[in-house]
Design a protein around this motif. Structure first.
Motif, short mmCIF file in Angstrom:
data_model
loop_
_atom_site.label_atom_id
_atom_site.label_comp_id
_atom_site.label_asym_id
_atom_site.label_seq_id
_atom_site.Cartn_x
_atom_site.Cartn_y
_atom_site.Cartn_z
N GLN A 1 0.83 -1.20 0.00
CA GLN A 1 0.00 0.00 0.00
C GLN A 1 0.87 1.25 0.00
O GLN A 1 0.52 2.26 -0.63
CB GLN A 1 -0.95 0.00 1.19
N GLY A 2 2.00 1.23 0.69
CA GLY A 2 2.92 2.36 0.66
C GLY A 2 3.45 2.62 -0.75
O GLY A 2 3.49 3.76 -1.22
N VAL A 3 3.81 1.54 -1.44
CA VAL A 3 4.26 1.66 -2.83
C VAL A 3 3.12 2.17 -3.70
O VAL A 3 3.31 3.06 -4.54
CB VAL A 3 4.78 0.29 -3.35
N SER A 4 1.92 1.64 -3.48
CA SER A 4 0.76 2.05 -4.28
C SER A 4 0.43 3.52 -4.07
O SER A 4 0.06 4.22 -5.01
CB SER A 4 -0.46 1.19 -3.93
N ALA B 1 -4.65 0.72 -10.16
CA ALA B 1 -5.66 -0.31 -9.88
C ALA B 1 -5.43 -1.03 -8.55
O ALA B 1 -6.39 -1.36 -7.85
CB ALA B 1 -5.72 -1.32 -11.02
N ALA B 2 -4.17 -1.26 -8.16
CA ALA B 2 -3.89 -1.96 -6.91
C ALA B 2 -4.34 -1.12 -5.71
O ALA B 2 -4.90 -1.65 -4.74
CB ALA B 2 -2.41 -2.30 -6.79
N HIS B 3 -4.11 0.18 -5.76
CA HIS B 3 -4.53 1.05 -4.67
C HIS B 3 -6.05 1.07 -4.57
O HIS B 3 -6.61 0.99 -3.46
CB HIS B 3 -3.99 2.46 -4.89
N VAL B 4 -6.71 1.15 -5.70
CA VAL B 4 -8.18 1.15 -5.70
C VAL B 4 -8.71 -0.17 -5.15
O VAL B 4 -9.67 -0.19 -4.38
CB VAL B 4 -8.72 1.43 -7.12
N GLN B 5 -8.07 -1.29 -5.50
CA GLN B 5 -8.50 -2.59 -4.98
C GLN B 5 -8.30 -2.67 -3.48
O GLN B 5 -9.12 -3.22 -2.76
CB GLN B 5 -7.75 -3.74 -5.67
N HIS B 6 -7.21 -2.12 -2.98
CA HIS B 6 -6.97 -2.12 -1.53
C HIS B 6 -8.11 -1.41 -0.80
O HIS B 6 -8.54 -1.86 0.26
CB HIS B 6 -5.64 -1.44 -1.21
N LEU C 1 0.82 -5.54 -10.09
CA LEU C 1 0.55 -4.97 -8.76
C LEU C 1 -0.85 -5.34 -8.27
O LEU C 1 -1.03 -5.70 -7.10
CB LEU C 1 0.67 -3.45 -8.79
N LEU C 2 -1.82 -5.26 -9.16
CA LEU C 2 -3.19 -5.62 -8.80
C LEU C 2 -3.29 -7.09 -8.42
O LEU C 2 -3.96 -7.45 -7.45
CB LEU C 2 -4.15 -5.30 -9.95
N THR C 3 -2.60 -7.95 -9.15
CA THR C 3 -2.61 -9.39 -8.86
C THR C 3 -1.99 -9.66 -7.50
O THR C 3 -2.52 -10.47 -6.72
CB THR C 3 -1.87 -10.16 -9.97
N VAL C 4 -0.89 -8.99 -7.18
CA VAL C 4 -0.25 -9.17 -5.87
C VAL C 4 -1.18 -8.69 -4.76
O VAL C 4 -1.32 -9.33 -3.72
CB VAL C 4 1.12 -8.44 -5.82
N GLN C 5 -1.85 -7.55 -5.00
CA GLN C 5 -2.82 -7.03 -4.01
C GLN C 5 -3.92 -8.04 -3.77
O GLN C 5 -4.30 -8.32 -2.63
CB GLN C 5 -3.40 -5.70 -4.48
N LEU C 6 -4.46 -8.61 -4.85
CA LEU C 6 -5.53 -9.60 -4.71
C LEU C 6 -5.02 -10.87 -4.02
O LEU C 6 -5.74 -11.46 -3.21
CB LEU C 6 -6.12 -9.93 -6.08
N LEU C 7 -3.81 -11.29 -4.32
CA LEU C 7 -3.24 -12.47 -3.66
C LEU C 7 -3.14 -12.24 -2.16
O LEU C 7 -3.48 -13.12 -1.36
CB LEU C 7 -1.86 -12.79 -4.25
#
Length: 196
Positions: A26-29, A80-85, A161-167
């Motif tokens: 999340q910090g990276v995002s 997208a990863a930040h939005v998914q978080h 990034l989004l895939t890692v967030q979802l994982l």
């Protein structure tokens, strides 16, 4: 000391580790969100210049539309990863209020699993597109002709990034499956009920 208490400790430690990894991601995002915001401002400036140059200065513009599209593609996929978080993607919540917190957790976890599978496949295909464009030296068909590896690379990076967030969300959700309702809020939701 009961067996249930002993087996709960490693699960709690694993969930804590996953939450720390999620906080790191999340910090990276968040840092990338600043870059994405600047890309959106850049796209707006490029398109504004394009309108001014075409209609006021009567200049031909051939690079502005493509540059704006590249900036918008990058901003969309990288953020997208930040939005998914935040679980900010569009979701239908018609039945969430009817379900118990435990069933809602299972539903959210299943949605995260399906999303992870789809996004993992999308990320893999994006990397193959990027590699083909890079190796073959593919460029766009415009007179400007920028390399297509740029938008494909941004797409692949963002989807990874989004895939890692979802994982991480899937792993955290699996660790929280056995918890009683209200014990801990699911990742990306508020404590008053959350959202998917």
């Amino acid at each position: 000391m009961s067996g249930a208490a002993v087996s709960a400790e490693p699960a709690a430690a694993r969930t804590r580790l996953l939450r720390r990894l999620d906080a790191l991601l999340q910090g990276v995002s968040r840092l990338l969100m600043v870059v994405c915001m600047l890309a959106l401002v850049g796209a707006a400036l490029v398109l504004s210049y394009s309108v001014f140059a075409r209609h006021v200065l009567k200049l031909a513009t051939d690079w502005q539309d493509e540059a704006a599209v590249f900036l918008l593609v990058g901003a969309t996929f990288v953020s997208a990863a930040h939005v998914q978080h935040l679980r900010g993607h569009i979701g239908i919540e018609a039945i969430t209020t009817l379900l118990s917190p435990r069933v809602n957790r299972v539903r959210r976890w299943c949605v995260d699993m399906v999303s992870f599978a789809f996004c993992g496949f999308f990320a893999w295909k994006s990397w193959t597109l990027f590699w083909e464009a890079y190796v073959d030296g593919q460029t766009s068909s415009s007179t400007w002709g920028p390399p297509l590896s740029i938008p494909y690379g941004l797409m692949a990076f963002g989807m990874t990034l989004l895939t890692v967030q979802l994982l991480l969300q899937v792993a955290i959700g699996a660790g929280e499956m056995g918890k009683p309702a209200g014990h801990d809020a699911p990742l990306g939701s508020d404590r008053t009920g959350g959202h998917a």
